[in-house]
Scaffold this active site. Structure first.
Site, PDB file in Angstrom:
ATOM      1  N   LYS A  50      -1.519 -34.931  26.507  1.00  0.00           N
ATOM      2  CA  LYS A  50      -1.386 -36.311  27.001  1.00  0.00           C
ATOM      3  C   LYS A  50      -0.259 -36.415  28.019  1.00  0.00           C
ATOM      4  CE  LYS A  50      -4.451 -36.376  25.065  1.00  0.00           C
ATOM      5  NZ  LYS A  50      -5.215 -35.528  24.134  1.00  0.00           N
ATOM      6  N   GLY A  78     -16.981 -24.700  27.968  1.00  0.00           N
ATOM      7  CA  GLY A  78     -17.073 -25.777  26.986  1.00  0.00           C
ATOM      8  C   GLY A  78     -16.729 -27.125  27.586  1.00  0.00           C
ATOM      9  N   ASP A 131      -7.638 -30.557   9.578  1.00  0.00           N
ATOM     10  CA  ASP A 131      -8.651 -29.726  10.238  1.00  0.00           C
ATOM     11  C   ASP A 131      -9.237 -28.652   9.340  1.00  0.00           C
ATOM     12  OD1 ASP A 131      -8.199 -31.136  12.557  1.00  0.00           O
ATOM     13  OD2 ASP A 131      -7.676 -29.383  13.788  1.00  0.00           O
ATOM     14  N   HIS A 174      -5.687 -64.051  28.198  1.00  0.00           N
ATOM     15  CA  HIS A 174      -6.239 -63.888  29.543  1.00  0.00           C
ATOM     16  C   HIS A 174      -5.105 -63.763  30.550  1.00  0.00           C
ATOM     17  CE1 HIS A 174      -8.896 -64.321  32.964  1.00  0.00           C
ATOM     18  NE2 HIS A 174      -8.032 -65.183  33.465  1.00  0.00           N
TER      19      HIS A 174
HETATM   20  P1  FAD Z   1      -2.496 -28.305  12.616  1.00  0.00           P
HETATM   21  O1  FAD Z   1      -2.001 -29.320  13.586  1.00  0.00           O
HETATM   22  O2  FAD Z   1      -3.198 -27.115  13.152  1.00  0.00           O
HETATM   23  O3  FAD Z   1      -1.237 -27.877  11.751  1.00  0.00           O
HETATM   24  C1  FAD Z   1      -1.296 -26.904  10.769  1.00  0.00           C
HETATM   25  C2  FAD Z   1       0.071 -26.289  10.619  1.00  0.00           C
HETATM   26  O4  FAD Z   1       0.067 -25.458   9.479  1.00  0.00           O
HETATM   27  C3  FAD Z   1       0.473 -25.395  11.790  1.00  0.00           C
HETATM   28  O5  FAD Z   1       1.786 -25.669  12.168  1.00  0.00           O
HETATM   29  C4  FAD Z   1       0.346 -23.988  11.218  1.00  0.00           C
HETATM   30  O6  FAD Z   1       1.242 -23.069  11.830  1.00  0.00           O
HETATM   31  C5  FAD Z   1       0.721 -24.241   9.775  1.00  0.00           C
HETATM   32  N1  FAD Z   1       0.235 -23.239   8.830  1.00  0.00           N
HETATM   33  C6  FAD Z   1      -1.024 -22.736   8.706  1.00  0.00           C
HETATM   34  N2  FAD Z   1      -1.094 -21.884   7.681  1.00  0.00           N
HETATM   35  C7  FAD Z   1       0.151 -21.832   7.136  1.00  0.00           C
HETATM   36  C8  FAD Z   1       0.722 -21.130   6.048  1.00  0.00           C
HETATM   37  N3  FAD Z   1      -0.004 -20.324   5.273  1.00  0.00           N
HETATM   38  N4  FAD Z   1       2.049 -21.302   5.795  1.00  0.00           N
HETATM   39  C9  FAD Z   1       2.793 -22.138   6.555  1.00  0.00           C
HETATM   40  N5  FAD Z   1       2.294 -22.835   7.584  1.00  0.00           N
HETATM   41  C10 FAD Z   1       0.998 -22.687   7.871  1.00  0.00           C
HETATM   42  N6  FAD Z   1      -6.522 -34.712  18.103  1.00  0.00           N
HETATM   43  C11 FAD Z   1      -6.400 -36.043  18.256  1.00  0.00           C
HETATM   44  O7  FAD Z   1      -6.561 -36.790  17.285  1.00  0.00           O
HETATM   45  N7  FAD Z   1      -6.073 -36.587  19.471  1.00  0.00           N
HETATM   46  C12 FAD Z   1      -5.882 -35.826  20.566  1.00  0.00           C
HETATM   47  O8  FAD Z   1      -5.589 -36.339  21.641  1.00  0.00           O
HETATM   48  C13 FAD Z   1      -6.011 -34.427  20.443  1.00  0.00           C
HETATM   49  N8  FAD Z   1      -5.821 -33.610  21.499  1.00  0.00           N
HETATM   50  C14 FAD Z   1      -5.883 -32.265  21.337  1.00  0.00           C
HETATM   51  C15 FAD Z   1      -5.689 -31.457  22.457  1.00  0.00           C
HETATM   52  C16 FAD Z   1      -5.729 -30.074  22.327  1.00  0.00           C
HETATM   53  C17 FAD Z   1      -5.495 -29.217  23.532  1.00  0.00           C
HETATM   54  C18 FAD Z   1      -5.977 -29.499  21.044  1.00  0.00           C
HETATM   55  C19 FAD Z   1      -5.994 -28.013  20.874  1.00  0.00           C
HETATM   56  C20 FAD Z   1      -6.204 -30.299  19.941  1.00  0.00           C
HETATM   57  C21 FAD Z   1      -6.175 -31.691  20.079  1.00  0.00           C
HETATM   58  N9  FAD Z   1      -6.405 -32.537  18.995  1.00  0.00           N
HETATM   59  C22 FAD Z   1      -6.323 -33.899  19.159  1.00  0.00           C
HETATM   60  C23 FAD Z   1      -6.732 -32.018  17.656  1.00  0.00           C
HETATM   61  C24 FAD Z   1      -5.493 -32.058  16.763  1.00  0.00           C
HETATM   62  O9  FAD Z   1      -4.482 -31.272  17.353  1.00  0.00           O
HETATM   63  C25 FAD Z   1      -5.831 -31.546  15.383  1.00  0.00           C
HETATM   64  O10 FAD Z   1      -6.909 -32.302  14.845  1.00  0.00           O
HETATM   65  C26 FAD Z   1      -4.637 -31.680  14.451  1.00  0.00           C
HETATM   66  O11 FAD Z   1      -3.536 -30.964  14.955  1.00  0.00           O
HETATM   67  C27 FAD Z   1      -4.985 -31.181  13.047  1.00  0.00           C
HETATM   68  O12 FAD Z   1      -3.896 -31.360  12.228  1.00  0.00           O
HETATM   69  P2  FAD Z   1      -3.623 -30.416  10.956  1.00  0.00           P
HETATM   70  O13 FAD Z   1      -2.314 -30.864  10.399  1.00  0.00           O
HETATM   71  O14 FAD Z   1      -4.807 -30.407  10.085  1.00  0.00           O
HETATM   72  O15 FAD Z   1      -3.483 -28.947  11.551  1.00  0.00           O
HETATM   73  P1  AMP Z   2     -15.955 -28.957  21.141  1.00  0.00           P
HETATM   74  O1  AMP Z   2     -16.483 -28.286  19.916  1.00  0.00           O
HETATM   75  O2  AMP Z   2     -16.203 -30.445  21.196  1.00  0.00           O
HETATM   76  O3  AMP Z   2     -14.519 -28.614  21.436  1.00  0.00           O
HETATM   77  O4  AMP Z   2     -16.786 -28.400  22.371  1.00  0.00           O
HETATM   78  C1  AMP Z   2     -16.953 -27.042  22.649  1.00  0.00           C
HETATM   79  C2  AMP Z   2     -18.164 -26.890  23.545  1.00  0.00           C
HETATM   80  O5  AMP Z   2     -18.273 -25.528  23.962  1.00  0.00           O
HETATM   81  C3  AMP Z   2     -19.493 -27.254  22.871  1.00  0.00           C
HETATM   82  O6  AMP Z   2     -20.094 -28.302  23.567  1.00  0.00           O
HETATM   83  C4  AMP Z   2     -20.307 -25.955  22.944  1.00  0.00           C
HETATM   84  O7  AMP Z   2     -21.675 -26.203  23.203  1.00  0.00           O
HETATM   85  C5  AMP Z   2     -19.659 -25.198  24.116  1.00  0.00           C
HETATM   86  N1  AMP Z   2     -19.863 -23.740  24.075  1.00  0.00           N
HETATM   87  C6  AMP Z   2     -19.719 -22.925  23.000  1.00  0.00           C
HETATM   88  N2  AMP Z   2     -19.972 -21.621  23.337  1.00  0.00           N
HETATM   89  C7  AMP Z   2     -20.295 -21.613  24.676  1.00  0.00           C
HETATM   90  C8  AMP Z   2     -20.650 -20.602  25.627  1.00  0.00           C
HETATM   91  N3  AMP Z   2     -20.735 -19.289  25.295  1.00  0.00           N
HETATM   92  N4  AMP Z   2     -20.910 -20.974  26.911  1.00  0.00           N
HETATM   93  C9  AMP Z   2     -20.818 -22.276  27.277  1.00  0.00           C
HETATM   94  N5  AMP Z   2     -20.491 -23.269  26.422  1.00  0.00           N
HETATM   95  C10 AMP Z   2     -20.219 -22.967  25.137  1.00  0.00           C
END
Ligand code: FAD
Ligand code: AMP
Length: 488
Positions: free
Chosen positions: A71, A201, A332, A464
């Site tokens: 962001k 993707g 996640d 508004h």
């Molecule tokens: P994570 O954020 O992955 O955190 C898990 C943590 O656990 C990590 O720090 C990891 O190192 C730690 N961990 C794992 N296993 C262990 C272990 N055994 N011991 C100790 N620590 C451990 N989501 C949104 O809602 N809005 C957005 O705008 C958005 N933008 C994104 C942009 C990008 C480029 C990416 C990659 C993701 C984005 N997401 C966004 C998705 C979002 O980042 C994830 O959904 C979110 O971070 C998930 O949170 P989490 O706590 O489940 O896992």
């Molecule tokens: P998301 O899961 O929303 O992050 O999107 C990932 C996207 O990557 C999906 O729309 C998939 O269809 C696409 N994707 C996965 N594998 C391939 C590939 N080999 N070539 C092109 N697109 C892909």
């Protein structure tokens, strides 16, 4: 005491016995830890995230390599783009606009550092004991922490919350080297604008990253295997979005599957197949953005009873309870949309349930946002999903071209759409593409959380001129009673 030391930081818990131990300090784990501490429980949170410089940081993917840095760059790159292409319309003449990518990246890194440091401060303020190292559920009620130096410590835990998050999906035939073929984290930290950028993707991450680098000057090609664009979004929104991405200059190739890629002579050769046959493309950098998968490496000892589904997600019930008593999993690493706010609500729910309080996540009202320009946001059912349910519908749309505020902002692209049930007027979904859509959707989420009808929104006063009037008018349009646009 070094940050890598597995001994506790923050509140001292010398006994090593806790009510709740959270493994993972991302947006699912850290709110769980804070809420559990607010509930007067003795809490520890373990996180192993390490940044490029080797330093530990709480906040997980979201704060370190996802939501927040993306962001930051989306905002900076959008300002750069607007300065070049939009300021003149406002009557602002600039003799030149120059990019200082190093300063832009420094700002991004500074925001991340402040935000991740904030979690350490929040832990301290709430009395959460923070461990930086690897956490592993070795037996029900027992968690082992291994610090960066290999030192181990056993923690007793009445309850354990697994919040280990996700990792980017890798493609075997597209081996990443972190320099030319990279993941989304690398792509947020480029120190030069790649003249030609390939993105595999066209999901949310691919589109956001593609937008950033396109605005900063890259020639961007996004290769997507599916024939349809943004299949999870309302298709009217997806169609409008595709038009704007094309206008920005993103080359989006649908129905094209990347078969392999390799680094050759300082560039990346990408091969893909579509209905016309095999094609190749040469780019300077290639971002693999094909989705994320749950991360459970070394998270629990075999035989402990935690089970994974066929896709590797930890199996949980609707309250995020695993099959093992007092072991929970959130974020996640469990089913459902991979979104920070979904994980946060699950973490809070579990922390409340552990304390004997009420806890529930309403999975029907989780908003989705794509932070491109225009922004895209929705909650609930798309028109296609609502139609498929067979329920009679009424649909109202309001274009931002009819919004005085959007016009004043020079941001009148897109529309707001309300999908409501014709029988009892219930709002089933709201879909917005336009300025600040991610902020505007909050009203729709609240309305749906309270089972509001379209009439409830119609009878709610909206200031508004504001962008929020678009939702008001779209709700009116569902009954062909819009005031500021022609009812169709
Ligand atoms: P994570 O954020 O992955 O955190 C898990 C943590 O656990 C990590 O720090 C990891 O190192 C730690 N961990 C794992 N296993 C262990 C272990 N055994 N011991 C100790 N620590 C451990 N989501 C949104 O809602 N809005 C957005 O705008 C958005 N933008 C994104 C942009 C990008 C480029 C990416 C990659 C993701 C984005 N997401 C966004 C998705 C979002 O980042 C994830 O959904 C979110 O971070 C998930 O949170 P989490 O706590 O489940 O896992
Ligand atoms: P998301 O899961 O929303 O992050 O999107 C990932 C996207 O990557 C999906 O729309 C998939 O269809 C696409 N994707 C996965 N594998 C391939 C590939 N080999 N070539 C092109 N697109 C892909």
């Amino acid at each position: 005491m070094s940050a890598a030391d597995p001994s506790p930081r923050g509140d001292s818990a010398a006994a090593g016995q806790f009510d709740v131990v959270v493994i993972g300090g991302g947006p699912a784990g850290y709110p769980a830890a804070i809420r559990a501490a607010q509930n007067k429980l003795k809490v520890a949170c373990i996180d192993e995230w390490k940044n490029r410089d080797g330093s530990y940081a709480f906040g997980g993917t979201c704060l370190n390599a996802g939501c927040i840095p993306s962001k930051a760059l989306l905002e900076s790159s959008e300002l750069y783009h607007r300065a070049q292409h939009e300021f003149a319309v406002h009557g602002i003449k600039l003799s030149s606009v120059a990019l200082d990518l190093a300063a832009m990246q420094k700002r991004r890194a500074g925001i991340v550092k402040t935000m991740t440091g904030g979690i350490t401060a929040l832990f301290k303020a709430n009395g959460v004991t923070a461990y930086q190292g690897h956490g592993r559920l070795v037996a029900p009620g027992q968690v082992e922490v291994t610090g960066g130096d290999g030192a181990r410590k056993l923690l007793g835990a009445r309850h354990v919350i697994l919040a280990s998050g996700s990792m980017p999906v890798q493609l075997k035939s597209v081996p990443q080297d972190g320099q030319f073929i990279v993941d989304s984290w690398n792509a947020l930290e480029f120190d030069a604008v790649p003249p030609r950028l390939g993105v595999i993707g066209a999901g949310v991450i691919g589109l956001e990253l593609g937008s950033v680098w396109r605005r900063l000057g890259s020639d961007v090609t996004v290769i997507e295997a599916l024939d349809s664009f943004l299949p999870m979004a309302d298709q009217a929104v997806a169609k409008e979005a595709l038009k704007h991405f094309k206008k920005l200059g993103l080359n989006i190739t649908l129905g094209a599957k990347v078969s392999d890629a390799a680094v050759r002579d300082g560039a990346v050769a990408v091969n893909y197949t579509n209905a016309q046959g095999e094609h190749s493309l040469v780019v300077d950098k290639l971002v693999v953005a094909v989705g994320r998968c749950p991360f459970t490496d070394g998270l629990f000892a075999p035989g402990v009873g935690v089970t994974l589904d066929a896709r590797g997600f930890i199996e949980v019930d609707e309250h995020c309870h695993t099959k093992v008593p007092n072991v929970w999993a959130v974020g996640d690493v469990v089913r459902g949309p991979m979104l920070a706010h979904k994980g946060k609500e699950e973490g809070v729910m579990v922390a409340d349930l552990i304390a004997g309080l009420y806890g529930e996540v309403n999975y029907k009202t989780i908003p989705s946002v794509i932070y491109t320009a225009p922004e895209i946001a929705w909650v609930g059912q798309t028109e296609e999903q609502a139609k498929a349910s067979g329920r009679p519908l009424k649909i109202g749309s309001f274009p931002f071209t009819a919004s005085g505020r959007a016009r004043a902002m020079e941001a009148s692209s897109g529309f707001c759409k309300v999908v409501a049930a014709a029988d009892d007027d219930e709002i089933l979904g709201v879909h917005i593409i336009g300025p600040m859509a991610g902020e505007l959707i909050a009203e729709a989420v609240l309305a749906m959380e309270y089972s509001a009808s379209a009439e409830d929104i119609q009878r709610t006063i909206h200031a508004h001129p504001t962008l929020s009037e678009a939702l008001h008018e779209a709700a009116l349009a569902a009954d062909k009673r819009a005031i500021d646009s022609i009812n169709r």
